[in-house]
Enzyme design. Structure first.
Site, PDB file in Angstrom:
ATOM      1  N   ASN A   1     -11.258  -1.971  -5.209  1.00 21.09           N
ATOM      2  CA  ASN A   1     -10.276  -1.113  -5.983  1.00 21.09           C
ATOM      3  C   ASN A   1     -11.076  -0.714  -7.504  1.00 21.09           C
ATOM      4  O   ASN A   1     -10.699   0.144  -8.166  1.00 21.09           O
ATOM      5  CB  ASN A   1      -8.906  -1.702  -6.442  1.00 21.09           C
ATOM      6  CG  ASN A   1      -8.190  -1.610  -5.108  1.00 21.09           C
ATOM      7  OD1 ASN A   1      -7.300  -2.588  -4.891  1.00 21.09           O
ATOM      8  ND2 ASN A   1      -8.186  -0.532  -4.327  1.00 21.09           N
TER       9      ASN A   1
ATOM     10  N   GLY B   1       0.225   5.449  -4.428  1.00 22.68           N
ATOM     11  CA  GLY B   1      -0.260   6.837  -5.194  1.00 22.68           C
ATOM     12  C   GLY B   1       0.276   7.919  -3.997  1.00 22.68           C
ATOM     13  O   GLY B   1       0.673   8.858  -4.447  1.00 22.68           O
TER      14      GLY B   1
ATOM     15  N   ARG C   1      -5.228  -1.750   8.712  1.00 18.85           N
ATOM     16  CA  ARG C   1      -6.455  -2.702   8.485  1.00 18.85           C
ATOM     17  C   ARG C   1      -6.072  -3.758   7.251  1.00 18.85           C
ATOM     18  O   ARG C   1      -5.000  -3.708   6.598  1.00 18.85           O
ATOM     19  CB  ARG C   1      -7.442  -1.731   8.013  1.00 18.85           C
ATOM     20  CG  ARG C   1      -7.174  -0.781   6.640  1.00 18.85           C
ATOM     21  CD  ARG C   1      -8.366  -0.003   6.307  1.00 18.85           C
ATOM     22  NE  ARG C   1      -7.764   1.012   5.608  1.00 18.85           N
ATOM     23  CZ  ARG C   1      -7.571   2.158   5.420  1.00 18.85           C
ATOM     24  NH1 ARG C   1      -7.805   2.740   6.827  1.00 18.85           N
ATOM     25  NH2 ARG C   1      -7.003   3.105   4.707  1.00 18.85           N
TER      26      ARG C   1
ATOM     27  N   ARG D   1      -0.113   9.181  -9.820  1.00 16.34           N
ATOM     28  CA  ARG D   1      -0.260   7.940  -8.859  1.00 16.34           C
ATOM     29  C   ARG D   1       0.166   6.881  -9.863  1.00 16.34           C
ATOM     30  O   ARG D   1       0.917   5.782  -8.945  1.00 16.34           O
ATOM     31  CB  ARG D   1      -1.850   7.771  -8.697  1.00 16.34           C
ATOM     32  CG  ARG D   1      -2.272   8.823  -7.712  1.00 16.34           C
ATOM     33  CD  ARG D   1      -3.840   8.460  -7.410  1.00 16.34           C
ATOM     34  NE  ARG D   1      -4.069   7.262  -7.100  1.00 16.34           N
ATOM     35  CZ  ARG D   1      -3.833   6.494  -5.790  1.00 16.34           C
ATOM     36  NH1 ARG D   1      -3.697   7.685  -4.640  1.00 16.34           N
ATOM     37  NH2 ARG D   1      -4.304   5.343  -5.495  1.00 16.34           N
TER      38      ARG D   1
ATOM     39  N   ARG E   1       1.674  -4.799   6.158  1.00 20.07           N
ATOM     40  CA  ARG E   1       1.097  -3.831   5.186  1.00 20.07           C
ATOM     41  C   ARG E   1       1.897  -2.398   5.438  1.00 20.07           C
ATOM     42  O   ARG E   1       2.588  -2.114   6.518  1.00 20.07           O
ATOM     43  CB  ARG E   1      -0.367  -3.585   5.958  1.00 20.07           C
ATOM     44  CG  ARG E   1      -0.932  -2.420   5.165  1.00 20.07           C
ATOM     45  CD  ARG E   1      -2.600  -2.247   5.294  1.00 20.07           C
ATOM     46  NE  ARG E   1      -3.201  -1.452   4.446  1.00 20.07           N
ATOM     47  CZ  ARG E   1      -4.463  -1.313   3.991  1.00 20.07           C
ATOM     48  NH1 ARG E   1      -5.083  -2.306   4.394  1.00 20.07           N
ATOM     49  NH2 ARG E   1      -4.533  -0.592   2.905  1.00 20.07           N
TER      50      ARG E   1
ATOM     51  N   ASP F   1       0.733  -1.157  -0.071  1.00 17.09           N
ATOM     52  CA  ASP F   1       0.068  -0.077   0.063  1.00 17.09           C
ATOM     53  C   ASP F   1       0.804   1.403   0.011  1.00 17.09           C
ATOM     54  O   ASP F   1       1.835   1.286   0.516  1.00 17.09           O
ATOM     55  CB  ASP F   1      -0.983  -0.224   1.250  1.00 17.09           C
ATOM     56  CG  ASP F   1      -2.138   0.848   1.159  1.00 17.09           C
ATOM     57  OD1 ASP F   1      -2.490   1.603  -0.127  1.00 17.09           O
ATOM     58  OD2 ASP F   1      -2.595   1.317   2.175  1.00 17.09           O
TER      59      ASP F   1
HETATM   60  C1  IPE Z   1      -5.519  -2.406  -0.331  1.00 13.24           C
HETATM   61  O1  IPE Z   1      -4.974  -1.083  -0.599  1.00 13.24           O
HETATM   62  C2  IPE Z   1      -5.435  -3.213  -1.630  1.00 13.24           C
HETATM   63  C3  IPE Z   1      -4.267  -3.390  -2.359  1.00 13.24           C
HETATM   64  C4  IPE Z   1      -3.063  -3.100  -1.734  1.00 13.24           C
HETATM   65  C5  IPE Z   1      -4.252  -3.849  -3.418  1.00 13.24           C
HETATM   66  P1  IPE Z   1      -6.375  -0.183  -0.592  1.00 13.24           P
HETATM   67  O2  IPE Z   1      -5.497   1.182  -0.620  1.00 13.24           O
HETATM   68  O3  IPE Z   1      -7.086  -0.382  -1.907  1.00 13.24           O
HETATM   69  O4  IPE Z   1      -6.995  -0.115   0.713  1.00 13.24           O
HETATM   70  P2  IPE Z   1      -7.991   0.908   1.450  1.00 13.24           P
HETATM   71  O5  IPE Z   1      -8.975   1.764   0.564  1.00 13.24           O
HETATM   72  O6  IPE Z   1      -6.733   1.962   2.043  1.00 13.24           O
HETATM   73  O7  IPE Z   1      -8.502   0.379   2.497  1.00 13.24           O
HETATM   74  C1  IPE Z   2      -1.389   0.483  -3.371  1.00 20.29           C
HETATM   75  O1  IPE Z   2      -1.270   1.740  -3.450  1.00 20.29           O
HETATM   76  C2  IPE Z   2      -1.638  -0.153  -4.636  1.00 20.29           C
HETATM   77  C3  IPE Z   2      -3.108  -0.691  -5.233  1.00 20.29           C
HETATM   78  C4  IPE Z   2      -4.132  -0.657  -4.288  1.00 20.29           C
HETATM   79  C5  IPE Z   2      -3.495  -1.038  -6.443  1.00 20.29           C
HETATM   80  P1  IPE Z   2      -2.549   2.688  -3.329  1.00 20.29           P
HETATM   81  O2  IPE Z   2      -2.808   2.745  -4.715  1.00 20.29           O
HETATM   82  O3  IPE Z   2      -3.531   2.143  -2.456  1.00 20.29           O
HETATM   83  O4  IPE Z   2      -1.854   3.929  -2.816  1.00 20.29           O
HETATM   84  P2  IPE Z   2      -2.388   4.871  -1.886  1.00 20.29           P
HETATM   85  O5  IPE Z   2      -2.802   4.516  -0.509  1.00 20.29           O
HETATM   86  O6  IPE Z   2      -3.611   5.522  -2.313  1.00 20.29           O
HETATM   87  O7  IPE Z   2      -1.255   5.782  -1.498  1.00 20.29           O
HETATM   88 MG    MG Z   3      -3.904   2.676  -0.773  1.00 19.59          MG
END
Ligand code: IPE
Ligand code: IPE
Ligand code: MG
Length: 230
Positions: free
Chosen positions: A62, A17, A182, A27, A176, A14
């Protein structure tokens, strides 16, 4: 290193972005940089003797993101597999995928099946990528399959046997990144007794050394599994 090595590590990758946005980049740039971290982390796991590494790449939630980001992510996954095929074979990585195959682009699901077949005899480490995966979705699909078969008196073994994760042992260590605390609907069944580690770094900054430090911490934890250990 005389640490207790987890057999199965799962990682919620995670923060791609935010990592990019803090640098004034898009991102998407963060996702590309994040993908570059997968290989060194997988190879570090292999070196340390970890048997299974499972990475969360795209969740069933997602799909709520802008279509443009979704499209680029799927394109990135496919390009990544093409680009890494040689290294995956060289390092004897057995690639598997969990998650729904009925909603992602066909060229990606074809590539996933191709990689699963091509690497099926590799035995260096099992790298599982979760794409369009949700723990609740996996459980729901498993239960529906059991109903279709007319099963009654369903056991835990029956449920596990019909999950996408049926070939995986339980997760010993869940990591994580990006300091979010979470599960975000990752592998609910298989995380029942995992040790959780939350790392402040965003995924593109996560290094093999960070992984080694977490494994050292893991090896100090007392896993009781509900019993009394004297
Ligand atoms: C969890 O990350 C899913 C992946 C890493 C693929 P998210 O960024 O989607 O989760 P939330 O929205 O913070 O719970
Ligand atoms: C995790 O990074 C990758 C995916 C969920 C695809 P994010 O895209 O969730 O990045 P943040 O959490 O918005 O920074
Ligand atoms: Mg994320």
């Amino acid at each position: 290193m005389d640490f207790k090595i987890p057999k199965h590590i799962a990682i919620i990758m995670d923060g791609n972005g935010r990592w990019a946005q803090e640098k004034g980049k898009s991102r998407i740039y963060g996702h590309y940089k994040g993908a570059e971290v997968v290989e060194p982390i997988t190879l570090k796991c292999k070196d340390l003797g970890v048997s299974y590494i499972t990475l969360f790449a795209f969740s069933t939630e997602n799909w709520k993101r802008p279509q443009e980001e979704i499209d680029i992510l799927f394109k990135l996954f496919k390009e990544y597999l093409i680009q890494k095929e040689e290294s995956i074979m060289k390092n004897s990585v057995n690639m598997r995928f969990i998650g729904r195959r009925d909603r992602i682009p066909k060229e990606l699901s074809d590539m996933m099946s191709y990689m699963e077949q091509k690497t099926s005899h590799n035995n260096g480490i099992t790298l599982t990528i979760a794409v369009d995966y949700g723990g609740t979705d996996d459980l729901t699909r498993a239960i529906n399959k059991l109903i279709e078969l007319g099963k009654t008196n369903i056991t835990e073994k029956d449920i596990k046997g019909f999950l996408d994760t049926s070939f995986l042992p339980e997760v010993d260590l869940l990591i994580r990144t990006s300091n979010e605390k979470r599960i975000s609907n990752f592998m609910l069944w298989d995380l029942a007794y995992s040790e959780f580690f939350f790392c402040e770094k965003y995924w593109p900054d996560f290094t093999p050394e960070d992984l080694e430090n977490i494994i050292e911490e893991f090896s100090k934890r007392d896993r009781r599994f509900g019993a009394i250990v004297v």
